[in-house]
Every structure is written in structure tokens, then in C-alpha cells.
Design a protein around this motif. Structure first.
Motif, mmCIF file in Angstrom:
data_model
loop_
_atom_site.group_PDB
_atom_site.id
_atom_site.type_symbol
_atom_site.label_atom_id
_atom_site.label_comp_id
_atom_site.label_asym_id
_atom_site.label_seq_id
_atom_site.Cartn_x
_atom_site.Cartn_y
_atom_site.Cartn_z
ATOM 1 N N THR A 97 0.857 -0.914 -0.393
ATOM 2 C CA THR A 97 0.010 -0.038 0.074
ATOM 3 C C THR A 97 0.768 1.057 0.012
ATOM 4 O OG1 THR A 97 -2.033 -1.275 1.422
ATOM 5 C CG2 THR A 97 -1.798 1.160 1.465
ATOM 6 N N ILE A 98 1.499 1.277 0.924
ATOM 7 C CA ILE A 98 2.810 2.493 0.997
ATOM 8 C C ILE A 98 3.356 2.459 -0.686
ATOM 9 C CG2 ILE A 98 4.971 3.607 2.080
ATOM 10 C CD1 ILE A 98 3.416 2.210 4.976
ATOM 11 N N ALA A 99 4.342 1.857 -1.104
ATOM 12 C CA ALA A 99 4.722 1.576 -2.300
ATOM 13 C C ALA A 99 3.784 1.612 -3.297
ATOM 14 C CB ALA A 99 4.983 -0.001 -2.389
ATOM 15 N N ARG A 100 2.614 1.819 -3.947
ATOM 16 C CA ARG A 100 1.311 1.835 -4.843
ATOM 17 C C ARG A 100 1.330 3.317 -4.512
ATOM 18 N NH1 ARG A 100 -2.256 -3.356 -5.496
ATOM 19 N NH2 ARG A 100 -3.158 -1.885 -6.540
ATOM 20 N N THR A 101 1.623 4.078 -2.987
ATOM 21 C CA THR A 101 1.119 5.735 -3.275
ATOM 22 C C THR A 101 2.338 6.294 -4.396
ATOM 23 O OG1 THR A 101 3.201 5.932 -1.233
ATOM 24 C CG2 THR A 101 0.050 5.640 -0.862
ATOM 25 N N ILE A 102 3.394 5.975 -4.579
ATOM 26 C CA ILE A 102 4.369 6.884 -4.789
ATOM 27 C C ILE A 102 4.445 6.402 -7.075
ATOM 28 C CG2 ILE A 102 5.182 6.640 -3.161
ATOM 29 C CD1 ILE A 102 7.615 4.888 -4.069
ATOM 30 N N THR A 103 3.029 5.757 -7.326
ATOM 31 C CA THR A 103 2.805 5.679 -9.029
ATOM 32 C C THR A 103 1.749 6.428 -9.493
ATOM 33 O OG1 THR A 103 3.080 3.886 -10.752
ATOM 34 C CG2 THR A 103 2.043 2.934 -8.714
ATOM 35 N N ASP A 104 1.642 7.432 -10.164
ATOM 36 C CA ASP A 104 0.279 7.769 -10.706
ATOM 37 C C ASP A 104 0.433 6.990 -11.203
ATOM 38 O OD1 ASP A 104 -1.785 9.530 -10.016
ATOM 39 O OD2 ASP A 104 -0.813 11.010 -11.468
ATOM 40 N N THR A 105 -0.201 5.672 -11.686
ATOM 41 C CA THR A 105 -0.461 4.734 -12.324
ATOM 42 C C THR A 105 -1.704 4.313 -12.213
ATOM 43 O OG1 THR A 105 0.934 2.486 -11.730
ATOM 44 C CG2 THR A 105 1.627 4.706 -13.212
ATOM 45 N N PHE A 106 -2.154 2.875 -12.728
ATOM 46 C CA PHE A 106 -3.186 1.914 -12.958
ATOM 47 C C PHE A 106 -3.475 1.687 -11.410
ATOM 48 C CE2 PHE A 106 -5.631 -2.361 -12.949
ATOM 49 C CZ PHE A 106 -6.303 -2.223 -13.372
ATOM 50 N N ALA A 107 -2.544 1.101 -10.540
ATOM 51 C CA ALA A 107 -2.403 0.205 -9.452
ATOM 52 C C ALA A 107 -1.736 1.534 -8.565
ATOM 53 C CB ALA A 107 -1.132 -0.245 -9.553
ATOM 54 N N GLY A 108 -2.527 2.511 -8.505
ATOM 55 C CA GLY A 108 -1.925 4.226 -7.321
ATOM 56 C C GLY A 108 -2.920 4.029 -6.496
ATOM 57 N N ILE A 109 -1.779 3.909 -5.495
ATOM 58 C CA ILE A 109 -3.265 4.276 -4.300
ATOM 59 C C ILE A 109 -2.823 6.362 -3.869
ATOM 60 C CG2 ILE A 109 -2.610 3.207 -2.679
ATOM 61 C CD1 ILE A 109 -5.332 3.115 -1.009
ATOM 62 N N ALA A 110 -4.043 7.223 -3.766
ATOM 63 C CA ALA A 110 -3.595 8.508 -3.075
ATOM 64 C C ALA A 110 -3.320 8.242 -1.779
ATOM 65 C CB ALA A 110 -5.046 9.296 -3.745
ATOM 66 N N PRO A 111 -1.491 9.389 -1.442
ATOM 67 C CA PRO A 111 -0.838 9.363 -0.307
ATOM 68 C C PRO A 111 -2.329 8.943 1.268
ATOM 69 C CG PRO A 111 0.216 10.250 -1.380
ATOM 70 C CD PRO A 111 -1.253 9.630 -2.521
ATOM 71 N N ILE A 112 -3.634 10.539 0.687
ATOM 72 C CA ILE A 112 -4.379 10.411 1.632
ATOM 73 C C ILE A 112 -5.092 9.506 1.993
ATOM 74 C CG2 ILE A 112 -5.943 11.161 -0.499
ATOM 75 C CD1 ILE A 112 -7.033 13.492 2.362
ATOM 76 N N SER A 113 -5.363 8.451 1.153
ATOM 77 C CA SER A 113 -6.026 7.258 0.713
ATOM 78 C C SER A 113 -5.363 5.896 1.667
ATOM 79 C CB SER A 113 -6.815 6.791 -0.922
ATOM 80 O OG SER A 113 -7.449 7.486 -1.084
ATOM 81 N N ALA A 114 -4.083 5.651 1.988
ATOM 82 C CA ALA A 114 -3.635 4.968 2.545
ATOM 83 C C ALA A 114 -2.990 4.565 3.508
ATOM 84 C CB ALA A 114 -1.938 5.251 1.730
ATOM 85 N N PRO A 115 -3.683 6.131 4.910
ATOM 86 C CA PRO A 115 -3.868 5.191 6.202
ATOM 87 C C PRO A 115 -5.615 4.646 6.460
ATOM 88 C CG PRO A 115 -3.079 7.918 5.883
ATOM 89 C CD PRO A 115 -3.481 6.732 4.607
#
Length: 239
Positions: A178-196
Motif C-alpha cells: 500500500t505504501i509503495a503504491r502511493t508513489i506511482t500515478d498509474t493504474f495500481a496507484g493509491i493516493a497518499p491520503i487514502s493509504a492510512p
């Protein structure tokens, strides 16, 4: 000098890095190959992720193959590993995940770090992460209880592939990923605000999974294969 912990940490770093490369890279490739079909993109992403998990667990299981802080924390609670080992492995998983995202971004000529704008939030998604994580723990430790460690890779890979489809969150089920996917703005990404919110739900799923394990296997010693030179403290198994 005992080299077991450095080797285990390295295996967790490498395994989590390649897992995240599979998640992010296949997501980018899917959007390039099937730009107008989100369902097909998810199919491609899920198959690549599940296949990578099977291969990575089979290859690294003799050293260490959790690739997930929740699994590692449950191992600590069950007494399979010690606190020092748990801290080292979780740190390796988080760092490995971040490294995997950076490499995946670079492979597709993207910025190495680009914070995701893909917001994923809401009670349904959080519930999905609770269920996905609890189910993953039952699959992992239930497979181990069968005394056939060779089954773990297929069980986990198959479960995650399926969970992409039966959970509304597409089954992250892993704080490091989840943390790793915050730093890619692609199909698999998740916004940092959504990660917690996702990580909190995964921790709740970890607690639920642990309760289920204690209920389902009350008299069983839940253990994992450990390297031959593992320290005595980390061999302890809670009966």
C-alpha cells in the motif's frame, strides 16, 4: 557471526520489490495494451500479480517469503519470530516495496516518484481490506498447518488472484505494498491520503485473522520453515 537475519531481510526486500514491480508494471502494461477495457486491465494485472507471488514464494521460501508486514506481525504474536527479527523484516518489506515501485516507474519511462491521484476511500473499500487481509492469513497459516509448505505458494497466489475480483478494493491486503503504491500515478496507484485508511483496515484484518487462526487451530503449533542457522530465540513456537 549469525548471517540468518541479514539474509532473511534481503530476501524480504527482494521479494517485496519484485512483487510490487509485478503489481505496478503489469498495471502500466495493461493500460497500454487495453486502454479502453478496465475489466481486461484488471484481469491482466491480477494474473501477473498472482503468478509473480507463486514464483517468488517458491524461490525465496527457504530463506524468507512473507513480503507482508501483517504476516510478519502475526508470526511475532504467535512466537514464530522474535521482535528484532520482526522489526528488520518489516523495514525490509517497506523499503523493498518502495524500491520496486521506483524501478517499475523507470522501466516504463515514468518519473521515479509520482504521488498517485487515485483516491480509494469509503466503508466498502475498508471492509474489503479487512476481509482480504483476514482471508490471506487463514490461507497462509492454514496451508502451513497442512505440513506441506510447497502448497503455500500456490494457495497464496491463487487467493490473491481471486481476491482482486471478489473484493471492491482489489485486495491490497499488505501495508508495505500500500505504501509503495502511493508513489506511482498509474493504474495500481493509491493516493497518499487514502493509504492510512487502507492500512488501518489491513491491521484490523490482521487482528480478525489472528482470532480466526486461534479458533480454527487452538491446539496446533503454528510454525514456518526457518533457516538452519536461525537464532534460538526465533525458533520459539507458541503451542
Amino acid at each position: 557471526m549469525n548471517t540468518a537475519l541479514p539474509r532473511r531481510a534481503a530476501a524480504e526486500f527482494i521479494g517485496t520489490a519484485f512483487l510490487v514491480m509485478a503489481v505496478v508494471g503489469s498495471g502500466v502494461m495493461a493500460t497500454q495494451l487495453s486502454p479502453n477495457d478496465v475489466g481486461l486491465q484488471l484481469l491482466q494485472n491480477s494474473l501477473a500479480t498472482g503468478a509473480a507471488l507463486v514464483a517468488l514464494i517458491l524461490a525465496l521460501q527457504p530463506v524468507s517469503a512473507s513480503f507482508n508486514p501483517i504476516v510478519t506481525l502475526v508470526e511475532r504474536v504467535l512466537g514464530v519470530i522474535g521482535t528484532r527479527t520482526a522489526v528488520a523484516l518489516v523495514a525490509a518489506q517497506v523499503l523493498g516495496g518502495l524500491a520496486g515501485t521506483i524501478v517499475a516507474n523507470l522501466m516504463f519511462s515514468l518519473a521515479p516518484i509520482a504521488f498517485s491521484t487515485h483516491q480509494r476511500s469509503g466503508p466498502g473499500l475498508w471492509l474489503a481490506e479487512v476481509i482480504a487481509t483476514a482471508g490471506l492469513l487463514v490461507i497462509v497459516f492454514g496451508s502451513i498447518r497442512s505440513r506441506r509448505p510447497d502448497r503455500v505458494a500456490l494457495a497464496v497466489g491463487g487467493y490473491i488472484t481471486a481476491a482482486y475480483w471478489f473484493t471492491s478494493s482489489t485486495s491490497f491486503a499488505n501495508p508495505a505494498v500500500t505504501i509503495a503504491r502511493t508513489i506511482t500515478d498509474t493504474f495500481a496507484g493509491i493516493a497518499p491520503i487514502s493509504a492510512p485508511g487502507f492500512i488501518a483496515a489491513q491491521l484490523a484484518g490482521g487482528v480478525l485473522g489472528l482470532i480466526l487462526l486461534r479458533f480454527l487451530y487452538p491446539a496446533d503449533s503454528t510454525t514456518l520453515s526457518v533457516p538452519a542457522d536461525e537464532s534460538a530465540a526465533d525458533r520459539k513456537v507458541l503451542s
